[in-house]
Scaffold this motif. Sequence first.
Motif, PDB file in Angstrom:
ATOM      1  N   LEU A  43      27.051  24.497  35.988  1.00  0.00           N
ATOM      2  CA  LEU A  43      26.545  24.613  37.489  1.00  0.00           C
ATOM      3  C   LEU A  43      25.395  24.818  37.477  1.00  0.00           C
ATOM      4  N   CYS A  44      24.498  23.610  37.902  1.00  0.00           N
ATOM      5  CA  CYS A  44      23.252  24.199  38.727  1.00  0.00           C
ATOM      6  C   CYS A  44      23.267  25.885  38.772  1.00  0.00           C
ATOM      7  N   VAL A  45      21.913  26.581  38.588  1.00  0.00           N
ATOM      8  CA  VAL A  45      21.944  28.408  39.276  1.00  0.00           C
ATOM      9  C   VAL A  45      21.481  27.933  40.262  1.00  0.00           C
ATOM     10  N   ALA A  46      20.771  26.715  40.557  1.00  0.00           N
ATOM     11  CA  ALA A  46      20.361  26.797  42.071  1.00  0.00           C
ATOM     12  C   ALA A  46      21.164  26.507  43.498  1.00  0.00           C
ATOM     13  N   CYS A  47      21.560  24.992  42.682  1.00  0.00           N
ATOM     14  CA  CYS A  47      22.085  24.629  43.940  1.00  0.00           C
ATOM     15  C   CYS A  47      23.483  24.758  43.094  1.00  0.00           C
ATOM     16  N   ARG A  48      24.429  24.499  42.374  1.00  0.00           N
ATOM     17  CA  ARG A  48      25.833  24.984  42.040  1.00  0.00           C
ATOM     18  C   ARG A  48      26.436  23.121  41.682  1.00  0.00           C
ATOM     19  N   LEU A 108      19.309  23.881  35.186  1.00  0.00           N
ATOM     20  CA  LEU A 108      18.654  23.727  36.666  1.00  0.00           C
ATOM     21  C   LEU A 108      19.321  21.470  36.597  1.00  0.00           C
ATOM     22  N   CYS A 109      19.590  21.405  37.553  1.00  0.00           N
ATOM     23  CA  CYS A 109      19.601  19.908  37.336  1.00  0.00           C
ATOM     24  C   CYS A 109      18.460  19.243  38.221  1.00  0.00           C
ATOM     25  N   THR A 110      18.677  18.312  38.074  1.00  0.00           N
ATOM     26  CA  THR A 110      17.125  17.578  37.635  1.00  0.00           C
ATOM     27  C   THR A 110      16.905  17.397  39.004  1.00  0.00           C
ATOM     28  N   ASP A 111      17.158  17.358  40.467  1.00  0.00           N
ATOM     29  CA  ASP A 111      17.578  17.535  41.828  1.00  0.00           C
ATOM     30  C   ASP A 111      16.197  18.898  42.022  1.00  0.00           C
ATOM     31  N   CYS A 112      16.929  19.679  41.252  1.00  0.00           N
ATOM     32  CA  CYS A 112      15.976  20.934  42.281  1.00  0.00           C
ATOM     33  C   CYS A 112      14.678  20.972  41.023  1.00  0.00           C
ATOM     34  N   ARG A 113      15.098  20.812  39.560  1.00  0.00           N
ATOM     35  CA  ARG A 113      13.731  20.521  38.400  1.00  0.00           C
ATOM     36  C   ARG A 113      12.566  20.627  39.209  1.00  0.00           C
TER      37      ARG A 113
HETATM   38 ZN   LIG Z   1      20.714  22.027  40.888  1.00  0.00          ZN
END
Ligand SMILES: [Zn+2]
Length: 232
Positions: A19-24, A34-39
Motif C-alpha cells: 500500500l502507498c504509505v501516504a494514501c493507503r 508512494l503511489c504516482t499520484d501522491c508523489r
Molecule cells: Zn498514494
Amino acid sequence: MNLQRSYLADFVSLLFPELCVACRESLVANEHLLCTDCRYNLPYTNFHLLPDNIVARQFWAKIKLEAAVALFYFTKGGKIQNLMHQFKYNGMHQIGNLLGNMAGEQLNKNEIFNTVDFIIPVPLHKKRLKERGYNQSACFAEGLAAKLNAVVEDNNLVRAKSTETQTHKSRFARFENMQEVFAVSNPEKLINKHVLLVDDVITTGSTLEACGEQLLKVPGLKLSIATIAYAE
Ligand SMILES: [Zn+2]
C-alpha cells in the motif's frame, strides 16, 4: 528477476498488495512506497524557492542560518501524517531515504544547499533509539546526502546529560534544567564547513535552535536547516 520469480512476485502482490504509505491505496508495478499520484500531489512547500519562508523566519533573531526549508506541509489527518506514522512507528525506515532523495533532488539545484559539506541529524533520545531501532532523522539525512554529494556526520552532535544537581533549585530553574542539552563532540572536523542540520517535523523549532546554538560555536561554521515537514 527471472520470469518465473516475477510471476511469483506478481502473485504474492495480488494476495498482499503493497500500500502507498501516504494514501493507503494499492501500489501497482514499478511503484515503491508512494503511489504516482501522491508523489506528484503531496503538499510540497517549495520553500527552497522562497528564501524568507515561514521556517526560515522562525529562526530570525535567534540563530544565524544560510537557509532553512521543509519539504511538506503537515496537517492533522492528512497524507503526510499517515506517511510520518508509517515512518516513525511502523518500522518503515526506508521512507526516510526516499524522502531524503526527493528533498535532495530539489535542493541540489539550489546554490546555497549545493555547498553543504556535512549533514547532521538531530540525535534521538537513547531510549527512543532502542525502541525504534533507527533515528528517523538519520534515515532522511542518508537520502539527502546521496543527492547533495555531502557526508552524513551522525555522531558529532550528541545529547548531553546535565550534570548539575537539581536538589537546591527553584521550580523554574528545575524546568530550565530539564530542557534539552546538546553538545558537539568533534568540533575541529566542522571548522569552516557548511552543515545542514536535519529533523523530521518542525513545530516550534526549539530543538533545532538548541542544536544550532551549539553548532554555531564552531569557528567559521555555516548552518542551514532542512526538515521533512512543517507543522503549524
Ligand atoms: Zn498514494
